[in-house]
Scaffold this motif. Structure first.
Motif, PDB file in Angstrom:
ATOM      1  N   ALA A   5       0.594  -1.219  -0.215  1.00  0.00           N
ATOM      2  CA  ALA A   5       0.173  -0.158  -0.041  1.00  0.00           C
ATOM      3  C   ALA A   5       0.906   1.244  -0.096  1.00  0.00           C
ATOM      4  CB  ALA A   5      -0.822  -0.080   0.959  1.00  0.00           C
ATOM      5  N   SER A   6       0.199   2.044  -1.124  1.00  0.00           N
ATOM      6  CA  SER A   6       0.891   3.715  -0.891  1.00  0.00           C
ATOM      7  C   SER A   6       0.506   4.744  -0.922  1.00  0.00           C
ATOM      8  CB  SER A   6       1.506   3.414  -1.708  1.00  0.00           C
ATOM      9  OG  SER A   6       1.583   3.667  -2.578  1.00  0.00           O
ATOM     10  N   GLY A   7       0.713   6.028  -1.107  1.00  0.00           N
ATOM     11  CA  GLY A   7      -0.121   7.340  -0.919  1.00  0.00           C
ATOM     12  C   GLY A   7      -1.138   7.971   0.266  1.00  0.00           C
ATOM     13  N   GLY A   8       0.189   7.428   1.439  1.00  0.00           N
ATOM     14  CA  GLY A   8      -1.260   7.552   2.851  1.00  0.00           C
ATOM     15  C   GLY A   8      -0.066   9.577   2.667  1.00  0.00           C
ATOM     16  N   GLY A   9      -0.640   9.936   3.930  1.00  0.00           N
ATOM     17  CA  GLY A   9       0.446  11.633   4.071  1.00  0.00           C
ATOM     18  C   GLY A   9      -0.058  11.921   4.913  1.00  0.00           C
ATOM     19  N   LEU A  10       0.028  13.964   5.029  1.00  0.00           N
ATOM     20  CA  LEU A  10      -0.996  14.338   5.460  1.00  0.00           C
ATOM     21  C   LEU A  10      -1.430  15.344   4.693  1.00  0.00           C
ATOM     22  CD1 LEU A  10      -0.542  15.887   8.618  1.00  0.00           C
ATOM     23  CD2 LEU A  10       1.337  17.627   8.331  1.00  0.00           C
ATOM     24  N   VAL A  11      -3.018  15.806   4.351  1.00  0.00           N
ATOM     25  CA  VAL A  11      -3.058  16.502   4.261  1.00  0.00           C
ATOM     26  C   VAL A  11      -4.469  17.134   5.502  1.00  0.00           C
ATOM     27  CG1 VAL A  11      -5.807  14.539   4.147  1.00  0.00           C
ATOM     28  CG2 VAL A  11      -5.341  16.509   2.089  1.00  0.00           C
ATOM     29  N   GLN A  12      -4.960  17.939   4.672  1.00  0.00           N
ATOM     30  CA  GLN A  12      -6.144  19.142   5.897  1.00  0.00           C
ATOM     31  C   GLN A  12      -7.191  18.790   5.785  1.00  0.00           C
ATOM     32  OE1 GLN A  12      -4.816  22.935   4.519  1.00  0.00           O
ATOM     33  NE2 GLN A  12      -4.046  23.603   5.765  1.00  0.00           N
ATOM     34  N   VAL A  13      -8.751  18.602   6.358  1.00  0.00           N
ATOM     35  CA  VAL A  13      -9.496  18.682   6.433  1.00  0.00           C
ATOM     36  C   VAL A  13     -10.289  19.303   5.158  1.00  0.00           C
ATOM     37  CG1 VAL A  13     -11.522  19.575   7.412  1.00  0.00           C
ATOM     38  CG2 VAL A  13     -10.175  18.854   8.982  1.00  0.00           C
ATOM     39  N   GLY A  14     -11.040  18.475   4.411  1.00  0.00           N
ATOM     40  CA  GLY A  14     -11.682  18.754   3.295  1.00  0.00           C
ATOM     41  C   GLY A  14     -10.425  18.262   2.480  1.00  0.00           C
ATOM     42  N   GLY A  15      -9.848  17.669   2.602  1.00  0.00           N
ATOM     43  CA  GLY A  15      -9.056  17.228   0.888  1.00  0.00           C
ATOM     44  C   GLY A  15      -9.374  16.158   0.609  1.00  0.00           C
ATOM     45  N   SER A  16      -8.382  16.069  -0.230  1.00  0.00           N
ATOM     46  CA  SER A  16      -8.048  14.138  -0.593  1.00  0.00           C
ATOM     47  C   SER A  16      -6.656  13.705  -1.126  1.00  0.00           C
ATOM     48  CB  SER A  16      -8.665  14.455  -1.818  1.00  0.00           C
ATOM     49  OG  SER A  16      -9.846  15.038  -2.259  1.00  0.00           O
ATOM     50  N   LEU A  17      -7.141  12.451  -0.662  1.00  0.00           N
ATOM     51  CA  LEU A  17      -5.753  11.386  -1.289  1.00  0.00           C
ATOM     52  C   LEU A  17      -6.043  10.351  -1.728  1.00  0.00           C
ATOM     53  CD1 LEU A  17      -4.097  11.329   2.372  1.00  0.00           C
ATOM     54  CD2 LEU A  17      -3.182  12.135  -0.173  1.00  0.00           C
ATOM     55  N   ARG A  18      -5.870  10.210  -2.401  1.00  0.00           N
ATOM     56  CA  ARG A  18      -5.501   8.408  -3.531  1.00  0.00           C
ATOM     57  C   ARG A  18      -4.565   7.430  -3.065  1.00  0.00           C
ATOM     58  NH1 ARG A  18      -5.804   6.488 -10.000  1.00  0.00           N
ATOM     59  NH2 ARG A  18      -3.674   6.507  -9.830  1.00  0.00           N
ATOM     60  N   LEU A  19      -5.143   6.522  -2.313  1.00  0.00           N
ATOM     61  CA  LEU A  19      -4.584   5.174  -1.828  1.00  0.00           C
ATOM     62  C   LEU A  19      -4.186   4.551  -2.633  1.00  0.00           C
ATOM     63  CD1 LEU A  19      -5.485   4.886   1.695  1.00  0.00           C
ATOM     64  CD2 LEU A  19      -3.979   7.103   0.881  1.00  0.00           C
ATOM     65  N   SER A  20      -3.380   3.567  -3.387  1.00  0.00           N
ATOM     66  CA  SER A  20      -3.180   2.577  -3.856  1.00  0.00           C
ATOM     67  C   SER A  20      -2.492   0.804  -3.193  1.00  0.00           C
ATOM     68  CB  SER A  20      -1.760   3.157  -4.973  1.00  0.00           C
ATOM     69  OG  SER A  20      -2.317   4.815  -5.362  1.00  0.00           O
ATOM     70  N   CYS A  21      -2.544   0.233  -3.958  1.00  0.00           N
ATOM     71  CA  CYS A  21      -2.337  -1.390  -3.420  1.00  0.00           C
ATOM     72  C   CYS A  21      -1.745  -2.457  -4.461  1.00  0.00           C
ATOM     73  CB  CYS A  21      -3.233  -1.284  -2.665  1.00  0.00           C
ATOM     74  SG  CYS A  21      -2.897  -3.527  -1.817  1.00  0.00           S
ATOM     75  N   VAL A  22      -0.906  -2.236  -4.428  1.00  0.00           N
ATOM     76  CA  VAL A  22      -0.540  -3.064  -5.829  1.00  0.00           C
ATOM     77  C   VAL A  22       0.199  -4.584  -5.345  1.00  0.00           C
ATOM     78  CG1 VAL A  22       1.304  -3.190  -7.125  1.00  0.00           C
ATOM     79  CG2 VAL A  22       0.777  -1.427  -7.053  1.00  0.00           C
TER      80      VAL A  22
END
Length: 123
Positions: A5-22
């Motif tokens: 798994a990858s793609g995590g991080g620090l983001v502000q409230v209301g933001g977006s992220l996309r996680l991936s799992c290979v």
């Protein structure tokens, strides 16, 4: 099958992220996939699942309408799109694989797990 798994991080409230799992070492399209998360002091909880074909999905009530699970069997990858993030979404997110065709919300039915990726939502 091994999951990364990858793609995590620090983001502000209301933001977006996309996680991936290979996935590697198995026939990816033979597995339904799930995403779970675990916050400090809490049990690991179900977030979303997708069937082997991608034709069926399921979500926890707490994330419906904000998160989207998808997969690309040609890339052996499952994704979790996180939108409109809230502070309570902060957790380590894990991908997992099960031989149950449609997937399941029960974490004990998943035989294979990735190492987790940290998502931190700050206000």
């Amino acid at each position: 099958v091994q999951l990364q798994a990858s793609g995590g991080g620090l983001v502000q409230v209301g933001g977006s992220l996309r996680l991936s799992c290979v996935a590697s070492g198995g026939t990816f399209s033979s597995y339904a996939m799930g995403w779970f998360r675990q916050a400090p002091g809490n049990e690991r909880e179900f977030v979303a699942a997708i069937s082997w074909s991608g034709g069926s999905t399921a979500y926890a009530d707490s994330v419906k309408g904000r998160l989207g699970i998808s997969r690309d069997n040609t890339k052996n990858t499952v994704y979790l799109q996180l939108n409109s993030l809230k502070s309570e979404d902060t957790a380590v997110y894990y991908c997992a694989a099960t031989t149950l065709v449609g997937g399941t919300i029960n974490r004990h039915e998943y035989a294979y797990w990735g190492q987790g990726t940290q998502v931190t939502v700050s206000s």
